[in-house]
Design an enzyme around this catalytic site. Structure first.
Site, PDB file in Angstrom:
ATOM      1  N   ASP A  75       4.938  -9.378   5.469  1.00 54.49           N
ATOM      2  CA  ASP A  75       5.336  -9.356   3.921  1.00 54.49           C
ATOM      3  C   ASP A  75       3.863 -10.427   3.487  1.00 54.49           C
ATOM      4  OD1 ASP A  75       6.318 -11.398   1.572  1.00 54.49           O
ATOM      5  OD2 ASP A  75       7.464 -12.343   2.932  1.00 54.49           O
ATOM      6  N   CYS A 103       3.233  -0.347 -12.528  1.00 62.44           N
ATOM      7  CA  CYS A 103       3.798   1.199 -13.030  1.00 62.44           C
ATOM      8  C   CYS A 103       5.509   0.196 -14.227  1.00 62.44           C
ATOM      9  CB  CYS A 103       4.430   2.060 -12.026  1.00 62.44           C
ATOM     10  SG  CYS A 103       5.778   1.727 -11.155  1.00 62.44           S
ATOM     11  N   ALA A 142       0.798  -1.568  -0.301  1.00 64.33           N
ATOM     12  CA  ALA A 142      -0.170   0.014   0.059  1.00 64.33           C
ATOM     13  C   ALA A 142       0.794   1.634  -0.290  1.00 64.33           C
ATOM     14  CB  ALA A 142      -0.843  -0.345   1.593  1.00 64.33           C
ATOM     15  N   ALA A 143       2.110   1.074   0.625  1.00 68.18           N
ATOM     16  CA  ALA A 143       2.757   2.795   0.903  1.00 68.18           C
ATOM     17  C   ALA A 143       2.790   2.716  -1.184  1.00 68.18           C
ATOM     18  CB  ALA A 143       4.388   2.125   1.378  1.00 68.18           C
ATOM     19  N   PRO A 144       3.002   4.224  -0.669  1.00 72.63           N
ATOM     20  CA  PRO A 144       2.660   5.707   0.218  1.00 72.63           C
ATOM     21  C   PRO A 144       1.133   5.994   0.702  1.00 72.63           C
ATOM     22  CG  PRO A 144       3.655   6.386  -1.449  1.00 72.63           C
ATOM     23  CD  PRO A 144       3.460   5.205  -2.057  1.00 72.63           C
ATOM     24  N   GLY A 145       0.379   4.861   0.415  1.00 71.71           N
ATOM     25  CA  GLY A 145      -0.538   5.602   0.375  1.00 71.71           C
ATOM     26  C   GLY A 145      -1.856   6.495  -0.651  1.00 71.71           C
TER      27      GLY A 145
END
Length: 278
Positions: free
Chosen positions: A132, A203, A78-81
């Protein structure tokens, strides 16, 4: 020439150029040039103290995950959110979002995003963890109604912008990442409930990290169904930005910056787990 020797020859900036020129042909020049332009950012206002800027291609991917009947939602990497905010903004009253990040440092960024950008009421229904994702399935089998997996990937746009990473590039990196992506995707699939939806995204540019990873899932799991990634969630209430058009791929869709005002690259594919009675 052996594959190992061929990959070694294709390493670094020169190898990067050859690899992606072969992949995109004449389009590579315009695509590469578009990476030097500023990304098309959307300002997302989720009702918190701060707004958040994320690539409009990322918004286009996240709003393709249906949440209409979802009570338990997972953002696996999920980061950075940014995508967590999109999901949290659209989840049903009473629904819960588990937002996970393996890296402790990046998990702290994710936690700050949740605290700064979501209202207190929604924050109470978002849990941030640091695990993880490739082994989370061992304790969370068929636990979630909807899962977003934005997998770690080659991120060629960032590679091109950093001479150090460009010098270290080789095709073996793509192979290593695709193996990690498969581990995450297969884990996510095991955590998805029947009739649930999973959105896989990266990406990356290469099919080896995109459609080919999805192909492996379709081959292994006979309960996996492809679905067209239509816009399923509200975005107009949270951003004034428009969303980019997508180019269809074999299994999903791709937002590429040379044809989307700088947005992307962002690949995404929507899958549904077939009901056992279906």
């Amino acid at each position: 020439m052996k594959q190992k020797d061929r990959n070694k020859k294709l390493s670094g900036a020169e190898g990067f150029e050859v690899w992606y020129s072969n992949l995109f042909g004449e389009r590579w020049k315009s695509l590469k040039e578009s990476f030097s332009l500023e990304s098309d950012y959307a300002e997302w206002n989720a009702g918190g103290e701060k707004t958040y800027f994320l690539d409009s291609g990322s918004v286009r991917a996240a709003v393709s995950l249906p949440l209409e009947n979802a009570s338990d939602i997972l953002d696996l990497c999920a980061a950075p959110g940014g995508k967590t905010l999109v999901l949290a903004s659209n989840m049903n009253a009473g629904a819960h979002l588990l937002s996970n990040e393996r890296s402790p440092e990046r998990k702290n960024r994710l936690l700050n995003t949740v605290r700064d950008c979501l209202s207190l009421e929604i924050q109470e229904r978002v849990t941030v963890t640091c695990k993880d994702g490739a082994v989370m399935c061992l304790k969370n089998e068929e636990k979630f109604d909807a899962i977003l997996l934005d997998a770690p990937c080659s991120s060629e746009r960032h590679v091109l912008a950093d001479p150090k990473y460009l010098d270290e590039w080789s095709p073996s990196r793509i192979k290593t990442l695709s193996m990690a992506q498969w581990a995450l995707l297969s884990s996510a699939w095991r955590m998805l409930r029947p009739d649930g939806y999973l959105l896989y995204s990266t990406c990356a540019l290469s099919p080896d990290e995109n459609d080919n990873v999805v192909a492996r899932l379709l081959k292994k799991f006979d309960d996996a169904e492809l679905r067209e990634p239509r816009i399923s969630l509200d975005y107009a209430s949270f951003t004034h930005s428009s969303l980019p058009e997508c180019e269809k791929t074999l299994y999903g869709a791709h937002v590429l910056p040379d044809r989307s005002n700088g947005a992307g690259p962002l690949y995404f594919c929507l899958l549904k787990k077939r009901s056992r009675s279906g």
